[in-house]
Every structure is written in structure tokens, then in C-alpha cells.
Design a protein around this motif. Structure first.
Motif, PDB file in Angstrom:
ATOM      1  N   GLY A  60     -37.723 -74.303 -65.675  1.00 24.75           N
ATOM      2  CA  GLY A  60     -37.664 -75.692 -66.595  1.00 24.75           C
ATOM      3  C   GLY A  60     -36.766 -75.713 -67.503  1.00 24.75           C
ATOM      4  N   GLY A  61     -35.724 -75.164 -67.437  1.00 22.29           N
ATOM      5  CA  GLY A  61     -34.361 -75.286 -68.487  1.00 22.29           C
ATOM      6  C   GLY A  61     -34.829 -74.748 -69.734  1.00 22.29           C
ATOM      7  N   LEU A  62     -33.910 -74.697 -70.724  1.00 19.59           N
ATOM      8  CA  LEU A  62     -34.168 -74.290 -72.164  1.00 19.59           C
ATOM      9  C   LEU A  62     -35.107 -75.066 -72.959  1.00 19.59           C
ATOM     10  N   HIS A  63     -35.703 -74.206 -73.786  1.00 19.65           N
ATOM     11  CA  HIS A  63     -36.715 -74.712 -74.581  1.00 19.65           C
ATOM     12  C   HIS A  63     -36.109 -75.728 -75.600  1.00 19.65           C
ATOM     13  N   PRO A  64     -36.547 -76.906 -75.659  1.00 18.46           N
ATOM     14  CA  PRO A  64     -36.299 -77.920 -76.890  1.00 18.46           C
ATOM     15  C   PRO A  64     -36.570 -77.434 -78.156  1.00 18.46           C
ATOM     16  N   ASP A  65     -37.435 -76.633 -78.618  1.00 15.71           N
ATOM     17  CA  ASP A  65     -37.498 -76.044 -80.167  1.00 15.71           C
ATOM     18  C   ASP A  65     -36.297 -75.326 -80.319  1.00 15.71           C
ATOM     19  N   ARG A  66     -35.510 -75.971 -81.250  1.00 18.11           N
ATOM     20  CA  ARG A  66     -34.151 -75.157 -81.629  1.00 18.11           C
ATOM     21  C   ARG A  66     -34.565 -74.023 -82.547  1.00 18.11           C
ATOM     22  N   GLU A  67     -35.667 -74.300 -83.490  1.00 16.48           N
ATOM     23  CA  GLU A  67     -35.848 -73.189 -84.424  1.00 16.48           C
ATOM     24  C   GLU A  67     -36.224 -71.882 -83.658  1.00 16.48           C
ATOM     25  N   ALA A  68     -37.253 -72.009 -82.922  1.00 12.65           N
ATOM     26  CA  ALA A  68     -37.514 -70.768 -82.007  1.00 12.65           C
ATOM     27  C   ALA A  68     -36.362 -70.417 -81.188  1.00 12.65           C
ATOM     28  N   ALA A  69     -35.779 -71.184 -80.566  1.00 14.38           N
ATOM     29  CA  ALA A  69     -34.527 -70.615 -79.876  1.00 14.38           C
ATOM     30  C   ALA A  69     -33.484 -70.007 -80.717  1.00 14.38           C
ATOM     31  N   ALA A  70     -33.298 -70.483 -81.931  1.00 15.42           N
ATOM     32  CA  ALA A  70     -32.318 -69.981 -82.949  1.00 15.42           C
ATOM     33  C   ALA A  70     -32.769 -68.490 -83.273  1.00 15.42           C
ATOM     34  N   SER A  71     -34.055 -68.209 -83.548  1.00 16.71           N
ATOM     35  CA  SER A  71     -34.734 -66.960 -83.897  1.00 16.71           C
ATOM     36  C   SER A  71     -34.637 -66.310 -82.747  1.00 16.71           C
ATOM     37  N   VAL A  72     -34.752 -66.457 -81.508  1.00 11.07           N
ATOM     38  CA  VAL A  72     -34.614 -65.354 -80.407  1.00 11.07           C
ATOM     39  C   VAL A  72     -33.120 -65.013 -80.208  1.00 11.07           C
ATOM     40  N   ALA A  74     -31.044 -64.942 -83.078  1.00 18.66           N
ATOM     41  CA  ALA A  74     -30.745 -64.371 -84.144  1.00 18.66           C
ATOM     42  C   ALA A  74     -31.175 -62.955 -84.188  1.00 18.66           C
ATOM     43  N   ILE A  75     -32.368 -62.423 -83.460  1.00 15.33           N
ATOM     44  CA  ILE A  75     -33.000 -61.287 -83.510  1.00 15.33           C
ATOM     45  C   ILE A  75     -31.864 -60.403 -82.212  1.00 15.33           C
ATOM     46  N   GLY A  76     -31.798 -61.192 -80.934  1.00 16.25           N
ATOM     47  CA  GLY A  76     -30.739 -60.572 -80.185  1.00 16.25           C
ATOM     48  C   GLY A  76     -29.534 -60.298 -80.603  1.00 16.25           C
ATOM     49  N   GLN A  77     -28.902 -61.157 -81.519  1.00 14.27           N
ATOM     50  CA  GLN A  77     -27.692 -60.616 -82.146  1.00 14.27           C
ATOM     51  C   GLN A  77     -27.647 -59.655 -83.225  1.00 14.27           C
ATOM     52  N   GLU A  78     -28.927 -59.486 -83.822  1.00 12.92           N
ATOM     53  CA  GLU A  78     -29.016 -58.212 -84.773  1.00 12.92           C
ATOM     54  C   GLU A  78     -28.874 -57.257 -84.080  1.00 12.92           C
ATOM     55  N   LEU A  79     -29.705 -57.152 -82.962  1.00  9.05           N
ATOM     56  CA  LEU A  79     -29.768 -55.882 -82.025  1.00  9.05           C
ATOM     57  C   LEU A  79     -28.308 -55.383 -81.633  1.00  9.05           C
ATOM     58  N   VAL A  80     -27.491 -56.352 -81.261  1.00  5.08           N
ATOM     59  CA  VAL A  80     -26.128 -56.174 -80.706  1.00  5.08           C
ATOM     60  C   VAL A  80     -25.211 -55.772 -81.888  1.00  5.08           C
ATOM     61  N   GLN A  81     -25.296 -56.197 -82.949  1.00  9.80           N
ATOM     62  CA  GLN A  81     -24.262 -56.100 -84.074  1.00  9.80           C
ATOM     63  C   GLN A  81     -24.689 -54.979 -84.816  1.00  9.80           C
ATOM     64  N   SER A  82     -25.744 -54.563 -84.992  1.00 10.59           N
ATOM     65  CA  SER A  82     -26.292 -53.432 -85.625  1.00 10.59           C
ATOM     66  C   SER A  82     -26.488 -51.940 -85.013  1.00 10.59           C
ATOM     67  N   THR A  83     -25.978 -51.857 -83.837  1.00 10.47           N
ATOM     68  CA  THR A  83     -26.258 -50.924 -83.118  1.00 10.47           C
ATOM     69  C   THR A  83     -24.789 -50.422 -82.429  1.00 10.47           C
ATOM     70  N   ARG A  84     -24.741 -49.501 -81.655  1.00 10.56           N
ATOM     71  CA  ARG A  84     -23.277 -49.368 -81.064  1.00 10.56           C
ATOM     72  C   ARG A  84     -23.073 -50.240 -79.740  1.00 10.56           C
ATOM     73  N   VAL A  85     -24.196 -51.017 -79.435  1.00  9.30           N
ATOM     74  CA  VAL A  85     -24.128 -52.178 -78.395  1.00  9.30           C
ATOM     75  C   VAL A  85     -22.572 -52.975 -78.563  1.00  9.30           C
ATOM     76  N   ARG A  86     -22.614 -53.374 -79.899  1.00 10.10           N
ATOM     77  CA  ARG A  86     -21.372 -54.157 -80.118  1.00 10.10           C
ATOM     78  C   ARG A  86     -20.059 -53.567 -79.821  1.00 10.10           C
ATOM     79  N   GLU A  87     -20.043 -52.285 -79.369  1.00 14.72           N
ATOM     80  CA  GLU A  87     -18.601 -51.666 -79.079  1.00 14.72           C
ATOM     81  C   GLU A  87     -18.561 -51.698 -77.461  1.00 14.72           C
ATOM     82  N   THR A  88     -19.613 -52.616 -76.680  1.00 14.72           N
ATOM     83  CA  THR A  88     -19.268 -52.588 -75.585  1.00 14.72           C
ATOM     84  C   THR A  88     -18.579 -53.920 -74.952  1.00 14.72           C
ATOM     85  N   PRO A  89     -17.989 -54.134 -73.981  1.00 18.83           N
ATOM     86  CA  PRO A  89     -17.447 -55.371 -73.634  1.00 18.83           C
ATOM     87  C   PRO A  89     -18.155 -56.484 -73.351  1.00 18.83           C
ATOM     88  N   TYR A  90     -19.684 -56.445 -73.271  1.00 23.35           N
ATOM     89  CA  TYR A  90     -20.408 -57.531 -72.833  1.00 23.35           C
ATOM     90  C   TYR A  90     -20.666 -58.576 -73.694  1.00 23.35           C
TER      91      TYR A  90
END
Length: 269
Positions: A60-72, A74-90
Motif C-alpha cells: 500500500g505504499g509508505l505510511h502518511p504518518d510522518r511522525e511515526a515514519a520519522a520515529s522508525v 530515527a531508531i533505525g539510524q541510531e542502531l546503525v550509527q552507534s554500532t559497528r554497522v556504521r563501518e559497513t558500506p551499506y
């Protein structure tokens, strides 16, 4: 003569499939494991970016709730940037899908991660969301999609060889042999998928804890998934994902291995 030629062709096809698979070997820099993959990280990223719009459309496409989407995000990027995942090229990006009914989350090759609104609304804490996203990040850094593609090529090649060897145009009953060969190939790939899910659970324990979230929230997620599925839905052997109850035991072992002295007291719930 025709039978001999048929078997020679089948043997050549099987040999090419096996040699191609075993010669396509790389060491995963994140997990340290040796894997059979036949694509580069850049190809994974390109494939994921290309497939992302179509996959989103299926839900059904992306959800129109921008606040909820932004929360997803933010937490996803926190997992990336605060762990060694940030060192990967993905190139990680996190998306909230509009589907309110389907309970699901998945990752495409290269870092495109999706969670449905149907799953998000069932989650009760940021730590639970971090567990779900950490699991999907685990699929990406462990290169499970690339492995699955290589394994699929192998099993398709072997199944094709078996079909050629067993098929007799003068005997319609021989067609069942080809069907059995195809089924074996499919079930083999499903087994690989379940092993990937368990490895991603273990990686998610590491990632959530490193990012400051309580990894035990993942156990709560398993209970949510089990409730959403209405309990057991058939033999685990015929399911793409492991039974949530079995995954709980694996998560418990991973937490004990990662924190032998117990979990820190300041983890976010």
C-alpha cells in the motif's frame, strides 16, 4: 544413445552449478564468516534500491504518518550509527509501510528496511522496535539475500539436472520425478532461510545492546508475533520463519553469551 546423452547433459549441468557455487566464496567482514555469494556489495545496494518502490507498493505504499515514519527512521539510524554497522558500506534507510493489517518487517539487499504499520501498532516500546529493526539490519550485514540468491542458483541447477536425468518423454509418469526434484530444491532453500532468521536474531541482540536498548525486548516481540500468528500454523519444517517459541530460546542463549554477568541496568526499554 539418447539416454546416455541425457545423463551426460545432466552431469555437466550439475557440475557447472556446483563449481560455480563453490568458487564464489567471500569472507564477510562483519560476521567473519566465509560465504558463497556471487555479487558485490555495490550490486546488492543497487538491487535493493531498484526493488524498494515495488516492494513498498505491494504493502500500500509508505505510511502518511510522518511522525511515526520519522520515529522508525530515527531508531533505525541510531542502531546503525552507534554500532559497528556504521563501518559497513551499506546505505541503510528505514521505511514505514501503510499496510495496517499485515504484521511483517523485512530487509532488501543493500540496506532498505521496511516495517508494516500492522506490526508497528502492536509494538509497545522503542526497545521492541529497535529489536525488529536490528533483526533486519542483521540480514543485511550478514548478506543473507546474496547467499540466498547463490543457493537458489545452485539448487535450481541441480534440480534442472535431476529433471533432465529422470524425464522420459515416452513415459508421462517420469514427470513426477522432476516435480519431486523441484520440491526438494525449494525446501532446501526454506531451511537456509530459517537459519538466517536465527543468525539475525543473534546479531540483533548485539546491535540493540550496543545501541543502549534492552535486547530482552526481542523476546516480547516474539510473543507478539506468536499472538499475531494465532499460535502454531503447521510444522516448522514447512515454514519460512522459525517458530517464535523456538526463536525465544535462541535469543535467550545469545543474551547470556553477550552478557555473561547480566544485562547493564541502564538499558532503554
Amino acid at each position: 544413445m539418447r539416454v546416455i546423452l541425457k545423463f551426460i547433459i545432466a552431469i555437466i549441468l550439475a557440475a557447472v552449478s556446483l563449481v560455480s557455487y563453490w568458487c564464489s566464496s567471500q569472507e564477510n567482514e562483519f560476521t567473519g564468516e566465509k560465504q558463497h555469494v556471487d555479487m558485490t556489495v555495490e550490486q546488492e545496494i543497487a538491487l535493493g534500491l531498484q526493488a524498494a518502490p515495488e516492494m513498498a507498493q505491494q504493502y500500500g505504499g509508505l505510511h502518511p504518518d510522518r511522525e511515526a515514519a520519522a520515529s522508525v527512521k530515527a531508531i533505525g539510524q541510531e542502531l546503525v550509527q552507534s554500532t559497528r554497522v556504521r563501518e559497513t558500506p551499506y546505505q541503510f534507510d528505514f521505511h514505514l509501510l501503510a499496510d495496517e493489517q499485515t504484521v511483517n518487517a523485512f530487509a532488501l539487499p543493500g540496506g532498505q528496511v521496511f516495517i508494516t504499520a500492522g506490526l508497528l501498532k502492536r509494538l509497545q516500546s522503542e526497545a521492541q522496535l529497535a529489536g525488529v529493526l536490528g533483526h533486519e539490519i542483521g540480514h543485511v550485514v550478514a548478506r543473507h539475500s546474496a547467499e540466498q540468491l547463490a543457493k537458489a542458483k545452485l539448487t535450481q541447477g541441480l534440480s534442472g539436472a535431476a529433471a533432465i536425468a529422470t524425464y522420459d518423454p515416452d513415459n508421462p509418469a517420469s514427470r513426477s520425478g522432476a516435480a519431486v526434484a523441484a520440491m526438494i530444491g525449494q525446501l532446501t532453500n526454506m531451511r537456509f532461510g530459517r537459519e538466517d532468521e536465527l543468525e539475525s536474531d543473534r546479531l540483533a541482540v548485539q546491535l540493540t545492546g550496543s545501541a543502549g536498548y534492552n535486547p530482552r525486548a526481542m523476546i516480547e516481540v516474539m510473543h507478539i508475533l506468536e499472538e499475531a500468528g494465532g499460535g502454531a500454523s503447521g510444522p516448522e519444517f514447512l515454514q519460512t520463519h522459525p517458530n517464535p517459541g523456538n526463536r525465544v530460546a535462541e535469543i535467550e542463549r545469545a543474551i547470556k553469551a553477550e552478557y555473561p554477568r547480566g544485562l547493564p541496568a541502564d538499558l532503554k526499554e
